[in-house]
Design a protein around this motif. Structure first.
Motif, PDB file in Angstrom:
ATOM      1  N   VAL A 198      16.088  39.435  -4.397  1.00  0.00           N
ATOM      2  CA  VAL A 198      15.296  40.660  -4.279  1.00  0.00           C
ATOM      3  C   VAL A 198      15.046  41.018  -2.820  1.00  0.00           C
ATOM      4  CG1 VAL A 198      13.137  41.796  -4.923  1.00  0.00           C
ATOM      5  CG2 VAL A 198      14.214  40.205  -6.506  1.00  0.00           C
ATOM      6  N   THR A 199      14.649  40.041  -2.015  1.00  0.00           N
ATOM      7  CA  THR A 199      14.350  40.325  -0.613  1.00  0.00           C
ATOM      8  C   THR A 199      15.571  40.879   0.115  1.00  0.00           C
ATOM      9  OG1 THR A 199      12.722  38.531  -0.591  1.00  0.00           O
ATOM     10  CG2 THR A 199      13.475  39.360   1.538  1.00  0.00           C
ATOM     11  N   GLN A 200      16.710  40.253  -0.079  1.00  0.00           N
ATOM     12  CA  GLN A 200      17.903  40.672   0.659  1.00  0.00           C
ATOM     13  C   GLN A 200      18.500  41.964   0.110  1.00  0.00           C
ATOM     14  OE1 GLN A 200      20.215  37.247   2.531  1.00  0.00           O
ATOM     15  NE2 GLN A 200      19.405  36.278   0.697  1.00  0.00           N
ATOM     16  N   SER A 201      18.367  42.224  -1.182  1.00  0.00           N
ATOM     17  CA  SER A 201      18.823  43.519  -1.702  1.00  0.00           C
ATOM     18  C   SER A 201      17.923  44.637  -1.198  1.00  0.00           C
ATOM     19  CB  SER A 201      18.849  43.498  -3.233  1.00  0.00           C
ATOM     20  OG  SER A 201      17.539  43.371  -3.768  1.00  0.00           O
ATOM     21  N   HIS A 202      16.649  44.328  -0.979  1.00  0.00           N
ATOM     22  CA  HIS A 202      15.735  45.308  -0.391  1.00  0.00           C
ATOM     23  C   HIS A 202      16.165  45.637   1.043  1.00  0.00           C
ATOM     24  CE1 HIS A 202      12.037  47.220   0.972  1.00  0.00           C
ATOM     25  NE2 HIS A 202      11.910  46.296   1.906  1.00  0.00           N
ATOM     26  N   LEU A 203      16.575  44.635   1.800  1.00  0.00           N
ATOM     27  CA  LEU A 203      17.067  44.877   3.155  1.00  0.00           C
ATOM     28  C   LEU A 203      18.351  45.698   3.128  1.00  0.00           C
ATOM     29  CD1 LEU A 203      16.432  41.373   4.784  1.00  0.00           C
ATOM     30  CD2 LEU A 203      14.996  43.409   4.886  1.00  0.00           C
ATOM     31  N   LEU A 204      19.193  45.460   2.129  1.00  0.00           N
ATOM     32  CA  LEU A 204      20.416  46.239   1.974  1.00  0.00           C
ATOM     33  C   LEU A 204      20.088  47.713   1.782  1.00  0.00           C
ATOM     34  CD1 LEU A 204      23.544  45.707   1.682  1.00  0.00           C
ATOM     35  CD2 LEU A 204      23.165  45.778  -0.777  1.00  0.00           C
ATOM     36  N   LEU A 205      19.073  47.978   0.986  1.00  0.00           N
ATOM     37  CA  LEU A 205      18.649  49.361   0.750  1.00  0.00           C
ATOM     38  C   LEU A 205      18.033  49.968   2.012  1.00  0.00           C
ATOM     39  CD1 LEU A 205      18.538  51.466  -1.505  1.00  0.00           C
ATOM     40  CD2 LEU A 205      16.256  50.649  -2.066  1.00  0.00           C
ATOM     41  N   GLN A 206      17.288  49.193   2.762  1.00  0.00           N
ATOM     42  CA  GLN A 206      16.717  49.672   4.018  1.00  0.00           C
ATOM     43  C   GLN A 206      17.820  50.074   4.998  1.00  0.00           C
ATOM     44  OE1 GLN A 206      13.679  50.271   5.017  1.00  0.00           O
ATOM     45  NE2 GLN A 206      12.325  49.246   3.577  1.00  0.00           N
ATOM     46  N   ASN A 207      18.877  49.285   5.055  1.00  0.00           N
ATOM     47  CA  ASN A 207      20.010  49.614   5.924  1.00  0.00           C
ATOM     48  C   ASN A 207      20.635  50.938   5.508  1.00  0.00           C
ATOM     49  OD1 ASN A 207      19.511  47.084   6.996  1.00  0.00           O
ATOM     50  ND2 ASN A 207      21.206  46.103   5.953  1.00  0.00           N
ATOM     51  N   LEU A 208      20.778  51.129   4.210  1.00  0.00           N
ATOM     52  CA  LEU A 208      21.365  52.362   3.691  1.00  0.00           C
ATOM     53  C   LEU A 208      20.581  53.591   4.130  1.00  0.00           C
ATOM     54  CD1 LEU A 208      23.060  54.123   1.665  1.00  0.00           C
ATOM     55  CD2 LEU A 208      21.423  53.412  -0.092  1.00  0.00           C
ATOM     56  N   LEU A 209      19.259  53.513   4.069  1.00  0.00           N
ATOM     57  CA  LEU A 209      18.430  54.669   4.387  1.00  0.00           C
ATOM     58  C   LEU A 209      18.406  54.971   5.879  1.00  0.00           C
ATOM     59  CD1 LEU A 209      15.482  53.999   1.909  1.00  0.00           C
ATOM     60  CD2 LEU A 209      17.279  55.711   1.698  1.00  0.00           C
ATOM     61  N   GLU A 210      18.854  54.034   6.726  1.00  0.00           N
ATOM     62  CA  GLU A 210      18.978  54.301   8.160  1.00  0.00           C
ATOM     63  C   GLU A 210      20.261  55.050   8.480  1.00  0.00           C
ATOM     64  OE1 GLU A 210      16.698  53.873  10.415  1.00  0.00           O
ATOM     65  OE2 GLU A 210      15.352  53.027   8.909  1.00  0.00           O
ATOM     66  N   GLY A 211      21.115  55.208   7.501  1.00  0.00           N
ATOM     67  CA  GLY A 211      22.410  55.862   7.667  1.00  0.00           C
ATOM     68  C   GLY A 211      23.429  55.137   6.814  1.00  0.00           C
ATOM     69  N   ILE A 212      24.188  55.891   6.019  1.00  0.00           N
ATOM     70  CA  ILE A 212      25.120  55.254   5.082  1.00  0.00           C
ATOM     71  C   ILE A 212      26.115  54.351   5.810  1.00  0.00           C
ATOM     72  CG2 ILE A 212      26.930  55.715   3.386  1.00  0.00           C
ATOM     73  CD1 ILE A 212      25.464  58.236   2.599  1.00  0.00           C
ATOM     74  N   ILE A 213      26.402  54.678   7.065  1.00  0.00           N
ATOM     75  CA  ILE A 213      27.367  53.879   7.826  1.00  0.00           C
ATOM     76  C   ILE A 213      26.894  52.438   8.002  1.00  0.00           C
ATOM     77  CG2 ILE A 213      26.400  54.395  10.127  1.00  0.00           C
ATOM     78  CD1 ILE A 213      29.314  54.682  11.099  1.00  0.00           C
ATOM     79  N   TRP A 214      25.567  52.227   8.024  1.00  0.00           N
ATOM     80  CA  TRP A 214      25.027  50.873   8.186  1.00  0.00           C
ATOM     81  C   TRP A 214      25.166  50.025   6.925  1.00  0.00           C
ATOM     82  CZ3 TRP A 214      24.280  49.037  12.808  1.00  0.00           C
ATOM     83  CH2 TRP A 214      23.957  49.893  13.847  1.00  0.00           C
ATOM     84  N   LEU A 215      25.566  50.656   5.830  1.00  0.00           N
ATOM     85  CA  LEU A 215      25.880  49.898   4.619  1.00  0.00           C
ATOM     86  C   LEU A 215      27.381  49.804   4.430  1.00  0.00           C
ATOM     87  CD1 LEU A 215      24.142  49.843   1.231  1.00  0.00           C
ATOM     88  CD2 LEU A 215      26.582  50.266   1.275  1.00  0.00           C
ATOM     89  N   ILE A 216      28.093  50.937   4.606  1.00  0.00           N
ATOM     90  CA  ILE A 216      29.527  50.967   4.333  1.00  0.00           C
ATOM     91  C   ILE A 216      30.293  50.014   5.248  1.00  0.00           C
ATOM     92  CG2 ILE A 216      31.602  52.390   4.426  1.00  0.00           C
ATOM     93  CD1 ILE A 216      29.968  54.740   3.510  1.00  0.00           C
ATOM     94  N   VAL A 217      30.007  50.072   6.551  1.00  0.00           N
ATOM     95  CA  VAL A 217      30.779  49.264   7.509  1.00  0.00           C
ATOM     96  C   VAL A 217      30.575  47.760   7.285  1.00  0.00           C
ATOM     97  CG1 VAL A 217      31.038  48.679   9.957  1.00  0.00           C
ATOM     98  CG2 VAL A 217      30.981  51.070   9.247  1.00  0.00           C
ATOM     99  N   PRO A 218      29.332  47.251   7.212  1.00  0.00           N
ATOM    100  CA  PRO A 218      29.172  45.810   6.977  1.00  0.00           C
ATOM    101  C   PRO A 218      29.754  45.347   5.640  1.00  0.00           C
ATOM    102  CG  PRO A 218      27.135  46.756   7.797  1.00  0.00           C
ATOM    103  CD  PRO A 218      28.032  47.893   7.468  1.00  0.00           C
ATOM    104  N   VAL A 219      29.519  46.121   4.573  1.00  0.00           N
ATOM    105  CA  VAL A 219      30.061  45.751   3.263  1.00  0.00           C
ATOM    106  C   VAL A 219      31.581  45.721   3.316  1.00  0.00           C
ATOM    107  CG1 VAL A 219      30.334  46.516   0.871  1.00  0.00           C
ATOM    108  CG2 VAL A 219      28.072  46.524   1.922  1.00  0.00           C
ATOM    109  N   SER A 220      32.178  46.735   3.963  1.00  0.00           N
ATOM    110  CA  SER A 220      33.638  46.792   4.075  1.00  0.00           C
ATOM    111  C   SER A 220      34.181  45.620   4.882  1.00  0.00           C
ATOM    112  CB  SER A 220      34.066  48.106   4.731  1.00  0.00           C
ATOM    113  OG  SER A 220      33.650  49.223   3.971  1.00  0.00           O
ATOM    114  N   MET A 221      33.442  45.217   5.908  1.00  0.00           N
ATOM    115  CA  MET A 221      33.883  44.077   6.724  1.00  0.00           C
ATOM    116  C   MET A 221      33.936  42.797   5.897  1.00  0.00           C
ATOM    117  SD  MET A 221      31.876  44.647  10.323  1.00  0.00           S
ATOM    118  CE  MET A 221      32.401  45.872  11.522  1.00  0.00           C
ATOM    119  N   VAL A 222      32.914  42.580   5.089  1.00  0.00           N
ATOM    120  CA  VAL A 222      32.900  41.375   4.254  1.00  0.00           C
ATOM    121  C   VAL A 222      34.034  41.424   3.239  1.00  0.00           C
ATOM    122  CG1 VAL A 222      31.567  40.082   2.545  1.00  0.00           C
ATOM    123  CG2 VAL A 222      30.426  41.001   4.560  1.00  0.00           C
TER     124      VAL A 222
END
Length: 437
Positions: A198-222
Motif C-alpha cells: 500500500v505504501t509504495q503503490s501510494h508513492l507510485l500514484l504520487q509520482n503520476l500526479l507530478e507528471g505522467i512522465i514520472w511514472l511512464i519512464v521508470p516503469v518502462s525502464m524496469v
C-alpha cells in the motif's frame, strides 16, 4: 501446603500451554512442500507448442504475454491519468491478495476467526488514509465545493486512526487459546504486507500526479531491464549472479543495464516533447484533468558544454562538438536507469528469497509464463519509492498552484495572519517591494 500446591498446578498449566502452543504453531517452522510442477501452457497454445522443449515453450509463452502486457500499458497511457489510477489500485489489491493467500496456504490458517476479514479491513483502512491524503492535495477544488467532503478532509487523520483502532480491537477480541503465536505472526504478516504494497503503490500514484512522465519512464525502464536481462541471459548467460535466483546470470545483468541506459535516454528525450507527459495533473471539481501547461525548465532543451575528455575522443574520429542541446530530464534519466538496472533488481531477489522460504515457484498464476502480478511488480514498487525520493530531493518545489488550495482551505482569520506574516517577510527581505503594500 495449599500455596505450594497452587504453584505446582500453575507451573503445570503453563508448561502444558507452552507445549500446546508449540505444537499448534509448529507449522510456522516447517512450510508445506511445494506442489508438483504443472503445465502452465494456455489451452490455445498447447497444440502449437507441443513439440518444443520446456525451455523454448516457456520462451514463447513468456514472450506472448509480455507483448500483451506492454499493449495494456500502452492502452492505459492512451486513456490517461484516471486509467493509471484505477490500474494502480487494482494491481495493489491483487498483489495484496497474492501475498496474504500464501500466508493462509502455507500456515493453514483458514480456521482463524476473522483473520481473512481483518486482513482486508486493514487494507481498506490503509487505502483510506493514504488516498485521503492524496485527495486533499490534488482534489482540493472538488473537496472545497462539497461541504461533507470538507468535514472528511478536516478530520481525515482522526477518522483514519479510529478506523484502525476498530480493527485492532477486533483482532484482540478474536484471539483464541492455543493459537496466540500463530495469530500474532499473521497479524505481523498483514502489516508488513501493507507496508510494502500500500505504501509504495501510494508513492507510485504520487509520482503520476507530478507528471505522467514520472511514472511512464521508470516503469518502462524496469520493463526494459527485465526483458533485456532475460534475453541476454537466455542466449549468452553462463555465469551465475546470485544463489537466490539460479537462472539470473552476470551476462543478463550487465546486458540489461546497458540496454536500459540507452532506452532510458531515448524515451526521455522523446516524451519531453509532449506537455501532456510532463505537466502535473490538475484535477478540477468536475473531475477533468488539465495537462496543458508551460513545461518546467527540467523539460526544456538546454545547451550543455561537452566535457573536454569527450571532445578529445570525438576529435579522433574527426568530430568537433563543443556543446549539445539536450533536455535536463535526460540527465535525470541516467540516475533512474542506473537505479532500475542495478538496485531495483534486488526487489526481485528479495521476492525470490521470500518464495524460496515458503517453497513456492510464483506468487500466483495470473499471467502464464510470468506467475502472479507480484512477480512482475516486485521491482516496480522499489523503483517507485526511489523516484518519489528523487523527486522530493532534486526536482519538486512548492508552487503557488499547489499552495493556493491549502490557503483557501484556511479560515479567514488564519489567511489574514498568513498575509501579514508574508508581507513583513517580503518587506524585510526586499525593501523596494514594500511600496506595493
Amino acid at each position: 501446603m495449599e500455596t505450594n500446591l497452587r504453584k505446582r498446578n500453575l507451573e503445570q498449566e503453563n508448561n502444558t500451554s507452552e507445549q500446546e502452543d508449540h505444537l499448534t504453531d509448529s507449522s510456522i517452522v516447517e512450510p508445506t512442500e511445494p506442489p508438483k510442477p504443472k503445465d502452465e501452457t494456455p489451452e490455445f497454445m498447447k497444440e502449437a507448442l507441443k513439440d518444443l522443449t520446456p525451455r523454448w515453450r516457456n520462451w514463447w509463452i513468456r514472450g506472448l504475454f509480455t507483448i500483451l502486457m506492454i499493449g495494456y500499458f500502452g492502452l492505459v497511457i492512451y486513456l490517461g491519468t484516471f486509467a493509471f489510477m484505477a490500474s494502480v489500485i487494482l494491481f495493489q489489491v491483487k498483489c495484496f491478495h497474492e501475498i496474504i493467500t500464501i500466508g493462509h496456504q502455507v500456515y493453514k490458517s483458514y480456521d482463524l476467526p476473522w483473520f481473512r476479514t481483518l486482513s482486508w479491513y486493514f487494507l481498506i483502512c490503509s487505502n483510506y488514509f493514504f488516498y485521503g491524503e492524496t485527495a486533499m492535495e490534488h482534489f482540493a477544488a472538488f473537496i472545497q465545493s462539497e461541504k461533507h467532503m470538507m468535514f472528511l478532509a478536516k478530520y481525515h487523520r482522526l477518522i483514519s486512526f479510529m478506523l484502525y483502532l476498530v480493527g485492532f480491537m477486533l483482532f484482540v477480541l478474536s484471539l483464541v487459546k492455543k493459537r496466540y503465536r500463530l495469530q500474532f505472526f499473521m497479524f505481523g504478516w498483514t502489516h508488513v504486507t501493507l507496508l510494502i504494497i500500500v505504501t509504495q503503490s501510494h508513492l507510485l500514484l504520487q509520482n503520476l500526479l507530478e507528471g505522467i512522465i514520472w511514472l511512464i519512464v521508470p516503469v518502462s525502464m524496469v520493463i526494459c531491464n527485465d526483458i533485456m536481462a532475460y534475453m541476454c541471459g537466455f542466449f549468452f548467460g553462463r555465469t551465475p549472479l546470485i544463489k537466490l535466483s539460479p537462472k539470473k546470470t552476470w551476462e543478463g545483468f550487465i546486458g540489461g543495464a546497458f540496454f536500459t541506459i540507452i532506452f532510458g535516454w531515448l524515451i526521455s528525450g522523446f516524451l519531453c516533447q509532449f506537455p501532456t507527459m510532463t505537466c502535473p495533473s490538475e484535477i478540477s471539481s468536475s473531475f477533468s484533468v488539465n495537462l496543458d501547461c508551460v513545461p518546467l525548465p527540467t523539460f526544456q532543451q538546454t545547451e550543455y558544454q561537452v566535457p573536454l575528455f569527450i571532445r578529445v575522443l570525438l576529435k579522433l574520429i574527426n568530430m568537433d562538438v563543443a556543446s549539445v542541446m539536450i533536455y535536463p530530464f535526460q540527465l535525470h534519466s541516467l540516475s533512474l536507469s542506473i537505479f532500475s538496472s542495478s538496485i531495483a533488481p534486488f526487489g526481485g531477489f528479495f521476492a525470490s528469497g521470500f518464495k524460496r522460504a515458503f517453497k513456492i515457484k510464483d506468487f500466483g498464476d495470473t499471467i502464464p509464463g510470468h506467475g502472479g502480478l507480484m512477480d512482475r511488480f516486485d521491482c516496480q514498487y522499489l523503483m517507485a519509492t526511489f523516484v518519489n525520493v528523487y523527486l522530493h530531493t532534486f526536482i519538486k518545489l512548492p508552487t503557488p498552484k499547489k499552495l493556493l488550495p491549502m490557503i483557501t482551505a484556511m479560515t479567514a482569520a488564519d489567511q489574514i495572519v498568513l498575509f501579514n506574516d508574508l508581507k513583513d517577510y517580503l518587506a524585510n527581505k526586499v525593501p523596494e517591494i514594500y511600496k506595493y503594500f
